[in-house]
Design an enzyme around this catalytic site. Structure first.
Site, PDB file in Angstrom:
ATOM      1  N   GLY A  77      15.372 -19.315  -9.575  1.00 15.74           N
ATOM      2  CA  GLY A  77      16.096 -19.928  -8.464  1.00 15.74           C
ATOM      3  C   GLY A  77      15.784 -19.273  -7.125  1.00 15.74           C
ATOM      4  O   GLY A  77      15.621 -19.961  -6.107  1.00 15.74           O
ATOM      5  N   THR A  78      15.695 -17.960  -7.117  1.00 16.79           N
ATOM      6  CA  THR A  78      15.453 -17.248  -5.858  1.00 16.79           C
ATOM      7  C   THR A  78      14.118 -17.683  -5.256  1.00 16.79           C
ATOM      8  O   THR A  78      14.037 -17.997  -4.059  1.00 16.79           O
ATOM      9  CB  THR A  78      15.472 -15.716  -6.113  1.00 16.79           C
ATOM     10  OG1 THR A  78      16.752 -15.378  -6.642  1.00 16.79           O
ATOM     11  CG2 THR A  78      15.211 -14.939  -4.838  1.00 16.79           C
ATOM     12  N   ASN A 155      28.178 -21.059  -6.717  1.00 13.15           N
ATOM     13  CA  ASN A 155      28.184 -20.167  -7.873  1.00 13.15           C
ATOM     14  C   ASN A 155      29.469 -19.349  -7.996  1.00 13.15           C
ATOM     15  O   ASN A 155      29.870 -18.980  -9.085  1.00 13.15           O
ATOM     16  CB  ASN A 155      26.968 -19.228  -7.847  1.00 13.15           C
ATOM     17  CG  ASN A 155      26.743 -18.602  -6.493  1.00 13.15           C
ATOM     18  OD1 ASN A 155      26.645 -19.307  -5.480  1.00 13.15           O
ATOM     19  ND2 ASN A 155      26.656 -17.303  -6.439  1.00 13.15           N
ATOM     20  N   SER A 203      16.954 -22.921 -12.109  1.00 14.30           N
ATOM     21  CA  SER A 203      16.640 -21.662 -12.762  1.00 14.30           C
ATOM     22  C   SER A 203      16.997 -21.752 -14.247  1.00 14.30           C
ATOM     23  O   SER A 203      18.131 -22.087 -14.593  1.00 14.30           O
ATOM     24  CB  SER A 203      17.449 -20.548 -12.092  1.00 14.30           C
ATOM     25  OG  SER A 203      17.261 -19.349 -12.776  1.00 14.30           O
ATOM     26  N   ALA A 204      16.028 -21.415 -15.107  1.00 13.40           N
ATOM     27  CA  ALA A 204      16.226 -21.628 -16.554  1.00 13.40           C
ATOM     28  C   ALA A 204      17.365 -20.813 -17.154  1.00 13.40           C
ATOM     29  O   ALA A 204      18.076 -21.296 -18.037  1.00 13.40           O
ATOM     30  CB  ALA A 204      14.925 -21.321 -17.293  1.00 13.40           C
ATOM     31  N   HIS A 205      17.550 -19.571 -16.673  1.00 14.96           N
ATOM     32  CA  HIS A 205      18.544 -18.726 -17.360  1.00 14.96           C
ATOM     33  C   HIS A 205      19.982 -19.188 -17.124  1.00 14.96           C
ATOM     34  O   HIS A 205      20.907 -18.681 -17.756  1.00 14.96           O
ATOM     35  CB  HIS A 205      18.359 -17.237 -17.010  1.00 14.96           C
ATOM     36  CG  HIS A 205      18.805 -16.826 -15.635  1.00 14.96           C
ATOM     37  ND1 HIS A 205      20.019 -16.236 -15.413  1.00 14.96           N
ATOM     38  CD2 HIS A 205      18.192 -16.899 -14.434  1.00 14.96           C
ATOM     39  CE1 HIS A 205      20.141 -15.949 -14.126  1.00 14.96           C
ATOM     40  NE2 HIS A 205      19.050 -16.348 -13.508  1.00 14.96           N
ATOM     41  N   CYS A 326      32.825  -3.606  -4.604  1.00 18.44           N
ATOM     42  CA  CYS A 326      33.374  -2.341  -4.140  1.00 18.44           C
ATOM     43  C   CYS A 326      32.232  -1.393  -3.825  1.00 18.44           C
ATOM     44  O   CYS A 326      31.385  -1.121  -4.653  1.00 18.44           O
ATOM     45  CB  CYS A 326      34.273  -1.732  -5.202  1.00 18.44           C
ATOM     46  SG  CYS A 326      35.290  -0.460  -4.503  1.00 18.44           S
TER      47      CYS A 326
HETATM   48  N1  PLP Z   1      21.174 -19.973  -6.359  1.00 16.02           N
HETATM   49  C1  PLP Z   1      22.354 -19.951  -6.995  1.00 16.02           C
HETATM   50  C2  PLP Z   1      23.419 -20.924  -6.608  1.00 16.02           C
HETATM   51  C3  PLP Z   1      22.599 -19.020  -8.002  1.00 16.02           C
HETATM   52  O1  PLP Z   1      23.783 -18.996  -8.621  1.00 16.02           O
HETATM   53  C4  PLP Z   1      21.563 -18.104  -8.335  1.00 16.02           C
HETATM   54  C5  PLP Z   1      21.787 -17.065  -9.355  1.00 16.02           C
HETATM   55  O2  PLP Z   1      22.835 -16.478  -9.435  1.00 16.02           O
HETATM   56  C6  PLP Z   1      20.337 -18.193  -7.650  1.00 16.02           C
HETATM   57  C7  PLP Z   1      20.182 -19.141  -6.678  1.00 16.02           C
HETATM   58  C8  PLP Z   1      19.199 -17.293  -7.987  1.00 16.02           C
HETATM   59  O3  PLP Z   1      18.603 -17.671  -9.207  1.00 16.02           O
HETATM   60  P1  PLP Z   1      17.689 -16.656 -10.043  1.00 16.02           P
HETATM   61  O4  PLP Z   1      18.628 -15.701 -10.704  1.00 16.02           O
HETATM   62  O5  PLP Z   1      16.974 -17.520 -11.023  1.00 16.02           O
HETATM   63  O6  PLP Z   1      16.762 -16.016  -9.094  1.00 16.02           O
END
Ligand code: PLP
Length: 377
Positions: A77-78, A155, A203-205, A326
């Site tokens: 996803g990133t 998220n 993102s697959a995971h 924190c």
């Molecule tokens: N975008 C959203 C909304 C997410 O929740 C996340 C992961 O927490 C990401 C992007 C990033 O995905 P990845 O962990 O595959 O890099």
């Protein structure tokens, strides 16, 4: 094995990551052990790997109603978010990005980067339920806006955005539309044609696939520059030897989730309802309003510490997230809770319980009971 590791884990942090689908694991194995060829090689040993990539692209495309050639494999996803934003805007004549205050850091930090590179960025404010009002986009968009990037579902609090409406506004004003659908793909039915989006990150995971793999949907004809320079993989737009096993695992997990999407949705929603009913005697705020991702439950307790709730639940083997981080002496409230204007006394006491299809009703009762004991104790 230590006693701590033998303790049963109750995993309720499915928005952070999910358990690997067993079929996906089995589907990956041959490509890790025997069919380990480089899919770009011309010899016959590479034929199966090449075929597997083709098949995976087709399966993924079918799951979101795209064409196979519109699916680009990435590391997750990133990377997909980074590519969508930088790849569209850095070389675009229209240098303005409109996004929201509640995006994932992958989008927000990509926005910061392009700002340094001479682009301008406007951040839309959500309402108290974490929803971006299409009117606010209408007011902010100009003919300098090259891209609008609004996440499909948040998220942290699960709020679901009116993507189709937002996308229409972007298009009416000549801008492209990207959505970070990392939390929704595999969980809510997605039809890219119906939504009209130009780019979509996944993102697959997050849908029971392996970690470190994802994809970016890029509608045919969309102008995007290469993200990783090197070889000719992914039509020379994203170079690097393909992670065949993970791509195969991703396609298998997505297909399995999409085949049961309505059932999974109804099941996780029923567990969410049961959980909220079980803790109804407690005094808390549920964030994200009416329309949230089923199973994504962000709750805030006045005068409590989310950090301490997380650790006390952890002692019982329960995994949840917090809405604050924190940092030795100071508790930082998440940018999402700040953006929805949640009172600080509640924001500090926020946890996210994210239920997945593997959770059982017994686990939900256990989490609710332990939480009640901690809060009232
Ligand atoms: N975008 C959203 C909304 C997410 O929740 C996340 C992961 O927490 C990401 C992007 C990033 O995905 P990845 O962990 O595959 O890099």
């Amino acid at each position: 094995m230590s006693e701590e590791y033998m303790k049963k884990i109750i995993y309720a942090d499915n928005a952070a990551t999910t358990k690997l689908d067993y079929d996906a694991f089995e589907a990956m194995k041959p490509y890790l052990l025997n069919e380990y060829s480089n899919a770009s090689q011309p010899y016959s040993f590479a034929r199966l790997a090449k075929k597997a990539l083709k098949e995976a692209r087709k399966i993924i495309a079918e799951c979101i109603n795209a064409k196979p050639e519109e699916i680009y494999f990435t590391s997750g996803g990133t990377e997909s978010d980074n590519w969508a934003i930088k790849g569209v805007l850095l070389h675009n004549a229209k240098k303005n990005l409109i996004t929201s205050e509640i995006e994932h850091k992958a989008v927000l930090n990509s926005a910061k980067f392009i700002e340094k590179m001479g682009c301008s960025v406007k951040y839309l404010k959500p309402n108290c339920d974490g929803i971006i009002n299409p009117l606010s986009l209408e007011k902010s968009i100009t003919n300098e806006t090259g891209l609008v990037s609004i996440m499909y579902a948040n998220n942290e609090i699960g709020s679901i955005q009116p993507i189709k409406e937002l996308c229409n506004i972007a298009h009416q004003n000549g801008a492209l539309f990207h959505t970070d659908a990392v939390q929704t793909v595999g969980h809510i039915k997605i039809d890219v044609q119906e939504l009209g989006v130009d780019l979509l990150s996944a993102s697959a995971h997050k849908f029971n696939g392996p970690k470190g793999i994802g994809f970016l949907y890029v509608k045919s004809g969309t102008n995007i520059t290469p993200y990783i320079d090197g070889g000719a993989q992914e039509k020379s737009l994203r170079a690097g030897t393909e992670n065949v096993a993970s791509i195969v695992g991703m396609a298998c997990a997505l297909k399995n989730n999409c085949n049961y999407i309505d059932e999974n949705l109804a099941y996780t929603k029923s567990l969410e309802v049961e959980f909220l009913k079980n803790i109804s005697e407690l005094d808390f705020i549920k964030n994200g309003g009416q329309y949230t991702l089923p199973g994504n439950i962000s709750i805030s307790f006045k005068g409590k510490s989310g950090e301490s709730l997380l650790h006390r639940l952890d002692l019982k083997g329960i995994c949840v997230s917090t809405g604050s981080a924190c940092n030795s002496s100071m508790t930082q409230i998440s940018h999402v809770l700040k953006a929805i204007g949640l009172n600080e006394e509640y924001a500090i006491g926020t946890i996210r319980v994210s239920i997945g299809k593997e959770n059982t009703i017994e686990e939900i009762h256990f989490i609710a009971n332990e939480l009640k004991k901690i809060i009232s104790g």
